[in-house]
Design a protein around this motif. Structure first.
Motif, PDB file in Angstrom:
ATOM      1  N   PRO A  99       0.705  -1.144  -0.035  1.00  0.00           N
ATOM      2  CA  PRO A  99      -0.109  -0.034   0.142  1.00  0.00           C
ATOM      3  C   PRO A  99       0.794   1.254   0.026  1.00  0.00           C
ATOM      4  O   PRO A  99       2.001   1.277   0.761  1.00  0.00           O
ATOM      5  CB  PRO A  99      -0.769  -0.049   1.135  1.00  0.00           C
ATOM      6  N   GLY A 100       0.214   2.216  -0.535  1.00  0.00           N
ATOM      7  CA  GLY A 100       1.032   3.675  -0.762  1.00  0.00           C
ATOM      8  C   GLY A 100       0.280   4.511  -1.610  1.00  0.00           C
ATOM      9  O   GLY A 100      -0.723   4.194  -2.364  1.00  0.00           O
ATOM     10  N   PRO A 101       0.918   5.823  -1.629  1.00  0.00           N
ATOM     11  CA  PRO A 101       0.071   6.574  -2.677  1.00  0.00           C
ATOM     12  C   PRO A 101       0.590   6.600  -3.900  1.00  0.00           C
ATOM     13  O   PRO A 101       1.650   5.922  -4.110  1.00  0.00           O
ATOM     14  CB  PRO A 101       0.698   8.075  -2.016  1.00  0.00           C
ATOM     15  N   ALA A 102      -0.018   7.056  -4.897  1.00  0.00           N
ATOM     16  CA  ALA A 102       0.225   7.069  -6.303  1.00  0.00           C
ATOM     17  C   ALA A 102       1.638   7.820  -6.466  1.00  0.00           C
ATOM     18  O   ALA A 102       1.555   8.894  -6.126  1.00  0.00           O
ATOM     19  CB  ALA A 102      -0.711   7.575  -7.303  1.00  0.00           C
ATOM     20  N   ALA A 103       2.565   7.137  -6.952  1.00  0.00           N
ATOM     21  CA  ALA A 103       4.159   7.753  -7.017  1.00  0.00           C
ATOM     22  C   ALA A 103       3.897   8.947  -7.944  1.00  0.00           C
ATOM     23  O   ALA A 103       4.758   9.959  -7.558  1.00  0.00           O
ATOM     24  CB  ALA A 103       4.896   6.879  -7.725  1.00  0.00           C
ATOM     25  N   GLU A 104       3.133   8.843  -8.911  1.00  0.00           N
ATOM     26  CA  GLU A 104       3.130   9.887  -9.896  1.00  0.00           C
ATOM     27  C   GLU A 104       2.532  11.265  -9.394  1.00  0.00           C
ATOM     28  O   GLU A 104       2.922  12.128  -9.574  1.00  0.00           O
ATOM     29  CB  GLU A 104       2.568   9.681 -11.211  1.00  0.00           C
ATOM     30  N   ALA A 105       1.349  11.012  -8.680  1.00  0.00           N
ATOM     31  CA  ALA A 105       0.711  12.198  -7.823  1.00  0.00           C
ATOM     32  C   ALA A 105       1.505  12.720  -7.011  1.00  0.00           C
ATOM     33  O   ALA A 105       1.745  14.005  -6.773  1.00  0.00           O
ATOM     34  CB  ALA A 105      -0.615  11.747  -7.345  1.00  0.00           C
ATOM     35  N   LEU A 119      -3.816  22.888  -9.139  1.00  0.00           N
ATOM     36  CA  LEU A 119      -4.701  23.622  -8.259  1.00  0.00           C
ATOM     37  C   LEU A 119      -5.453  24.639  -9.040  1.00  0.00           C
ATOM     38  O   LEU A 119      -6.823  24.628  -9.001  1.00  0.00           O
ATOM     39  CB  LEU A 119      -4.110  24.081  -6.993  1.00  0.00           C
ATOM     40  N   VAL A 120      -5.032  25.512  -9.969  1.00  0.00           N
ATOM     41  CA  VAL A 120      -5.746  26.425 -10.651  1.00  0.00           C
ATOM     42  C   VAL A 120      -6.415  25.782 -11.809  1.00  0.00           C
ATOM     43  O   VAL A 120      -7.467  26.117 -11.933  1.00  0.00           O
ATOM     44  CB  VAL A 120      -4.548  27.547 -11.381  1.00  0.00           C
ATOM     45  N   GLY A 121      -5.812  24.594 -12.328  1.00  0.00           N
ATOM     46  CA  GLY A 121      -6.661  24.045 -13.383  1.00  0.00           C
ATOM     47  C   GLY A 121      -8.076  23.508 -12.875  1.00  0.00           C
ATOM     48  O   GLY A 121      -8.766  23.295 -13.487  1.00  0.00           O
ATOM     49  N   ALA A 257      -7.819  17.138  -6.225  1.00  0.00           N
ATOM     50  CA  ALA A 257      -7.252  17.790  -7.648  1.00  0.00           C
ATOM     51  C   ALA A 257      -5.682  17.154  -7.968  1.00  0.00           C
ATOM     52  O   ALA A 257      -5.705  17.281  -9.042  1.00  0.00           O
ATOM     53  CB  ALA A 257      -7.430  19.450  -7.429  1.00  0.00           C
ATOM     54  N   LEU A 258      -5.232  17.101  -6.749  1.00  0.00           N
ATOM     55  CA  LEU A 258      -3.818  16.529  -6.989  1.00  0.00           C
ATOM     56  C   LEU A 258      -3.689  15.064  -7.278  1.00  0.00           C
ATOM     57  O   LEU A 258      -2.492  14.514  -7.327  1.00  0.00           O
ATOM     58  CB  LEU A 258      -2.793  16.856  -5.757  1.00  0.00           C
ATOM     59  N   GLY A 259      -4.817  14.238  -7.003  1.00  0.00           N
ATOM     60  CA  GLY A 259      -4.916  12.889  -7.266  1.00  0.00           C
ATOM     61  C   GLY A 259      -4.248  12.241  -6.002  1.00  0.00           C
ATOM     62  O   GLY A 259      -3.756  10.903  -6.043  1.00  0.00           O
ATOM     63  N   LEU A 260      -4.331  12.727  -4.966  1.00  0.00           N
ATOM     64  CA  LEU A 260      -4.129  12.199  -3.691  1.00  0.00           C
ATOM     65  C   LEU A 260      -4.969  11.417  -3.118  1.00  0.00           C
ATOM     66  O   LEU A 260      -6.146  11.057  -3.776  1.00  0.00           O
ATOM     67  CB  LEU A 260      -3.303  13.279  -2.658  1.00  0.00           C
ATOM     68  N   GLY A 261      -4.973  11.204  -2.029  1.00  0.00           N
ATOM     69  CA  GLY A 261      -6.235  10.451  -1.147  1.00  0.00           C
ATOM     70  C   GLY A 261      -5.745   9.120  -0.643  1.00  0.00           C
ATOM     71  O   GLY A 261      -6.566   8.322   0.128  1.00  0.00           O
ATOM     72  N   TRP A 262      -4.526   8.802  -0.415  1.00  0.00           N
ATOM     73  CA  TRP A 262      -4.092   7.759   0.332  1.00  0.00           C
ATOM     74  C   TRP A 262      -3.166   8.361   1.532  1.00  0.00           C
ATOM     75  O   TRP A 262      -2.388   9.036   1.434  1.00  0.00           O
ATOM     76  CB  TRP A 262      -3.221   6.847  -0.096  1.00  0.00           C
TER      77      TRP A 262
END
Length: 421
Positions: A99-105, A119-121, A257-262
């Motif tokens: 388990p872990g966050p998305a590396a690219e994110a 964030l602006v987008g 917005a940043l694709g995080l969430g883990w």
């Protein structure tokens, strides 16, 4: 039965770095610190933390070290408490199927220029900004945005290199300094780009997010400008309901917005209107500045334990079980000075600990060590934590305790014998 290991890729030098290892041990998992230089982490030797020396900036070398550990034990999780190594830990966890966050994110989030664009987008409120790689472009950006502006690295932590520039001469000087750096304080190559941003006014807060849930809102205290050194926090922030909602909603929108969430995210914001919160930046990690410890003492939520559990594939425990108020104040030097003798240091700490409500008072430096005004987190000299039933009582106790700690600092002429007596 084979041992289960939690790999810690580098660490921060104080605070939660040590706590990650301790929580892992409490959960029956053996913490292993993967690092280039164990000497950076005094707690590793003090706690007899197992360390593996490896070039953590070399992906192949890191993988070789991990495979060697796999031969003797089961790797149960991968984490880091250091902002600089979140992408490395995320990529390693993915490679191991853990388990872990998305590396690219997290890699995109770590680049504050890319973060700002995302964030602006997504329509998340944030300051006007420009990304530049030349001093002339920094000056042009400052003119376009309007002075004063904040000039800072696109990668960094702990307010390192972040400065408010009041005029174009200051912009040129600070931009030139940042752009001339080839490596950061961790020895990692600098990207050769910096940010020039609108200076947001209004009180500053952070929201500690776990997954996509806002756990708690934290009031921040920032030292004298032009630096942005955090000198205190209050948990939870005492706010009207609509402001609390604005901060929490903006923080969660930013995380999504940043694709995080883990796992944990530390979102810094300013209230720029009665119901308007703008995002300063998002850090894809647990907060520093002892905030997780304040949250534990005030709310009964152990964010460090939650992060370790998430890395081990277990549902984190985030139910609030406490309703106290906790405050921390950091000791910083008013001017160049020196810490007193050992006996005087011990007396100052002892007096600070007698303040009602104070649960922790510590100094970070050795007797006779020079100190000076803080330009980033490294300039902090010590801290005091207080807990009470009301926000104002916790804050007053922390203020009083850190003032007593400050009696250990002498502002005598450093060249006189009295300074070293």
């Amino acid at each position: 039965m084979r041992e289960r290991l939690l790999l810690l890729v580098e660490s921060n030098t104080t605070g939660t770095g040590r706590l990650f290892a301790r929580r892992a041990a409490e959960l029956g998992v053996v913490p292993v610190l993967l690092c280039a230089d164990p000497g950076r982490y005094p707690y590793a030797a003090e706690d007899r933390l197992r360390s593996v020396v490896v070039d953590t900036s070399d992906e192949a070398a890191l993988w070789t070290a991990v495979r060697a550990l796999e031969d003797e034990a089961t790797i149960a999780g991968v984490l880091t408490s250091s902002e600089y190594y979140v992408p490395t830990a995320a990529a390693l966890a993915y490679r191991l199927g853990l388990p872990g966050p998305a590396a690219e994110a997290v890699r995109a989030c770590r680049d504050k220029a890319e973060q700002r664009r995302m964030l602006v987008g997504a329509g998340v409120g944030s300051p006007d900004f420009a990304v530049v790689s030349e001093v002339a472009d920094a000056l042009a950006a400052a003119r376009g945005i309007g002075l004063p502006v904040v000039v800072k690295p696109v990668q960094g932590s702990g307010s390192l290199g972040v400065r408010l520039c009041a005029d174009l001469d200051e912009v040129a000087e600070h931009a030139g300094t940042l752009l001339a750096a080839t490596v950061n304080e961790r020895g990692i190559a600098s990207p050769g780009r910096i940010l020039v941003e609108e200076y947001l006014t209004g009180p500053e807060f952070s929201v500690e997010v776990f997954g996509t849930d806002a756990v708690v809102t934290v009031a921040k205290h920032v030292g004298a400008l032009p630096s942005f050194v955090e000198i205190g926090h209050d948990v939870p922030a005492a706010l009207p309901g609509e402001q609390e909602i604005a901060l929490r909603e903006s923080a969660v929108r930013a995380v999504r917005a940043l694709g995080l969430g883990w796992g944990a995210a530390h979102v810094e914001l300013r209230l720029t209107g009665p119901r308007t919160a703008e995002v300063i930046e998002v850090n894809p990690r647990l907060a520093g500045g002892m905030i997780p410890e304040l949250v534990r003492r005030a709310c009964g939520i152990d964010l460090v334990r939650a992060q370790v559990l998430a890395a081990l594939g277990t549902a984190p425990e985030l139910e609030r079980s406490g309703y106290a108020r906790a405050s921390i104040r950091f000791l910083t030097a008013e001017q160049d000075g020196i810490l007193a003798r050992s006996a005087s240091l011990a007396e100052a700490v002892a007096r600070a600990r007698t303040v009602p409500g104070t649960v922790e008072a510590v100094l970070y430096r050795a007797p006779g060590e020079p100190v000076g005004p803080a330009e980033d987190f490294r300039g902090r000299v010590g801290h005091a934590i207080a807990v009470a039933d009301r926000s104002v009582r916790a804050a007053e106790a922390a203020d009083r305790a850190v003032a007593l700690l400050g009696e250990a600092v002498s502002y005598a002429d450093l060249h006189t014998e009295e300074a070293f007596a």
